[in-house]
Design an enzyme around this catalytic site. Sequence first.
Site, PDB file in Angstrom:
ATOM      1  N   THR A 406       0.556  -1.081   0.073  1.00 32.84           N
ATOM      2  CA  THR A 406      -0.208   0.290  -0.242  1.00 32.84           C
ATOM      3  C   THR A 406       1.148   1.041   0.162  1.00 32.84           C
ATOM      4  OG1 THR A 406      -1.863  -1.300   1.083  1.00 32.84           O
ATOM      5  CG2 THR A 406      -2.155   0.926   0.779  1.00 32.84           C
ATOM      6  N   THR A 424      -3.800   0.517  -2.707  1.00 32.19           N
ATOM      7  CA  THR A 424      -3.209  -0.322  -2.336  1.00 32.19           C
ATOM      8  C   THR A 424      -3.767  -1.649  -3.205  1.00 32.19           C
ATOM      9  OG1 THR A 424      -2.684  -2.487  -0.996  1.00 32.19           O
ATOM     10  CG2 THR A 424      -5.475  -1.136  -0.806  1.00 32.19           C
ATOM     11  N   GLU A 426      -2.876  -4.980  -1.622  1.00 29.37           N
ATOM     12  CA  GLU A 426      -3.095  -5.539  -0.515  1.00 29.37           C
ATOM     13  C   GLU A 426      -1.378  -6.059  -0.230  1.00 29.37           C
ATOM     14  OE1 GLU A 426      -3.132  -7.076   2.162  1.00 29.37           O
ATOM     15  OE2 GLU A 426      -3.069  -8.419   1.449  1.00 29.37           O
ATOM     16  N   SER A 473      -8.391  -1.806   6.407  1.00 29.01           N
ATOM     17  CA  SER A 473      -7.771  -0.953   6.769  1.00 29.01           C
ATOM     18  C   SER A 473      -7.379   0.476   7.049  1.00 29.01           C
ATOM     19  CB  SER A 473      -6.036  -1.510   7.750  1.00 29.01           C
ATOM     20  OG  SER A 473      -7.158  -2.487   8.640  1.00 29.01           O
ATOM     21  N   GLY A 493       0.503   0.147   5.651  1.00 29.19           N
ATOM     22  CA  GLY A 493       0.837  -0.900   6.305  1.00 29.19           C
ATOM     23  C   GLY A 493      -0.426  -1.477   7.278  1.00 29.19           C
ATOM     24  N   GLY A 494      -0.904  -2.242   6.365  1.00 32.77           N
ATOM     25  CA  GLY A 494      -1.864  -3.275   6.641  1.00 32.77           C
ATOM     26  C   GLY A 494      -2.526  -2.901   7.680  1.00 32.77           C
TER      27      GLY A 494
END
Length: 595
Positions: A406, A424, A426, A473, A493-494
């Site tokens: 991302t 992103t 993923e 997120s 960063g997820g």
Amino acid sequence: MRSPAGLFPTLLLATGLFCLTAVPAQAAPGAPPKAPEAVGYGGAVASVDADATAAGIEVLRRGGNAVDAAVATAAALGVTEPYSTGIGGGGFLVHYDARTHRVSTLDGRETASRTADQGLFLENGAPLPFADAVTSGLSVGVPGTAATWEQALRLWGTRSLAEVLRPAERIAERGFTVDQTFYDQTAANQARFQDFPATRELFLPGGRPPAVGSTLRNPDLAATYRELGRRGTDALYRGPIGADVVRTLQHPPVDPASGRNARPGRVDAADLAAYRVIRREPTRVGYRGYDVYSMAPASSGGTTVGEALGILSQRPEPADPTASLHRYLDASRIAFADRNRWVGDPAFSDVPTAGLLSPAFAAARSCLLDPGRALTSPVAPGDPAHPAACAASGPAAPEPYEGLSTSHLTVADRWGNVVSYTLTIEQTGGSGITVPGRGFLLNNELTDFSFTPVVPGTPDPNLPGPGKRPRSSLSPTVVLRDGKPVLAAGSPGGATIITTVLQVLTNRLDRGMTLEQAIAAPRASQRNTAATQAEPGFLALPERARLEALGHVFTPVAEIGAATGVERLPDGRWLAAAEPARRGGGAAAVVHPAG
Ligand code: GLU
């Protein structure tokens, strides 16, 4: 806003902030210079990449507005950050309109096929191994990025898609300079990239990752952008680019000699044609006199950052740095307990967005905070529909794995419009599958779904479904005061995106740091797990021992997030800020520097 009075000298010292502006991260030879901070007039851009930031500045300089520049920056990131972004993926865009003082958002999230069901990632009744799901056509959702660009330009832009794609086309045509981060990301993906001839040819020239300092060209992507500019995004959603996307994900073009079983996906031409960018109401919470706007579900960003801020705002910010970090960590822990239980695509379950953000729920949840002791994870979720002090509602839901890819960009223009945009594909490298002849990777966003209910027997709002968007997120955020922009920020960063944004906001608004200090400061991420992930810089803080004495447990991670932001200074100048070091350092710039 409080001035950076140096309330937290140890935090500031640990980041090496005093030499930060003097020593930008090392750029690869031949690459444009990167600066983590810029101040001036005429608009500002901050992204992870110098070429992409320059593309946005070019558009601003020619009279384009923040939306025009944001799309130009994003398109350039599709070239230079192809493992994190691109038209094979999706994202969320938050827009502040200086004329109406309104904040609006676009949900350009990737979407499952209308034929998907809860069993999408099950094989013989058992969940697919995660890595197999990632590198497959099955994980590819209908991409939303190109549609987001077109819609943002239509709603708020002043330039055509063709025009704002031009700087990116040029970079793709002429090439960009490979830096250490790009090399490392390629090397980390080499084993799977080499199994797909189209990916191998593009990203492993001569069979290996391109050398640092070499030039990587992507003429296929330049041609794809030209086609999008000429024909509009119909070329993707109803035309030849889309036909190639569908063929690629339904028959992943894997090298037969590799022996890899890349499962086929279900997305088809009708799914592409049905894709819609959704205009959603932003989330909004009041925080110490500011209004914090972000992305509503299907992203969990806005509700989770917002809930944590709501919990923190129940009490004045403690002057003691240890107490401040202790509250930050435990507010985040509680907010994640609720996020993991309640948030998914609101088209499929009754996501209690308003409840999660309500002051009553924040007050009820803040009852759990103990100044003398860290909470023990997993903390059970509360019930936003019936806020009751310290009450639990069912078992704790563990946090599922999310990738770490991302990119976030932040743009402001001379009129005062602001864009905060996270995009992103993923994982770093997405599905690993390049659309042959088109120059972009397909996402693996559908692996953001739960493959099976995270707590057996408890409803999971994030199971796959027909036309459903997996929980995200991404937390692109804009902060206003009295209807005027104060700052905007976001990060990759997820799930750590949420804690990074929360930490940057609290660093800036509560801990007396400037925006660039707030971004550079060492990070810790608590997401309702027993141990809190912490960067080496955080573990070196003197507060660490005091936090451990309160019961916090830390586990080291090399790096958390890669934030960017912009801030309107009281004298009307814009400040753009990016990372001094993480991900090789980001690139902040303004149109007319006036530092
Ligand atoms: N797919 C994740 C999300 O939408 C982001 C992945 C990442 O940032 O690395 O939340």
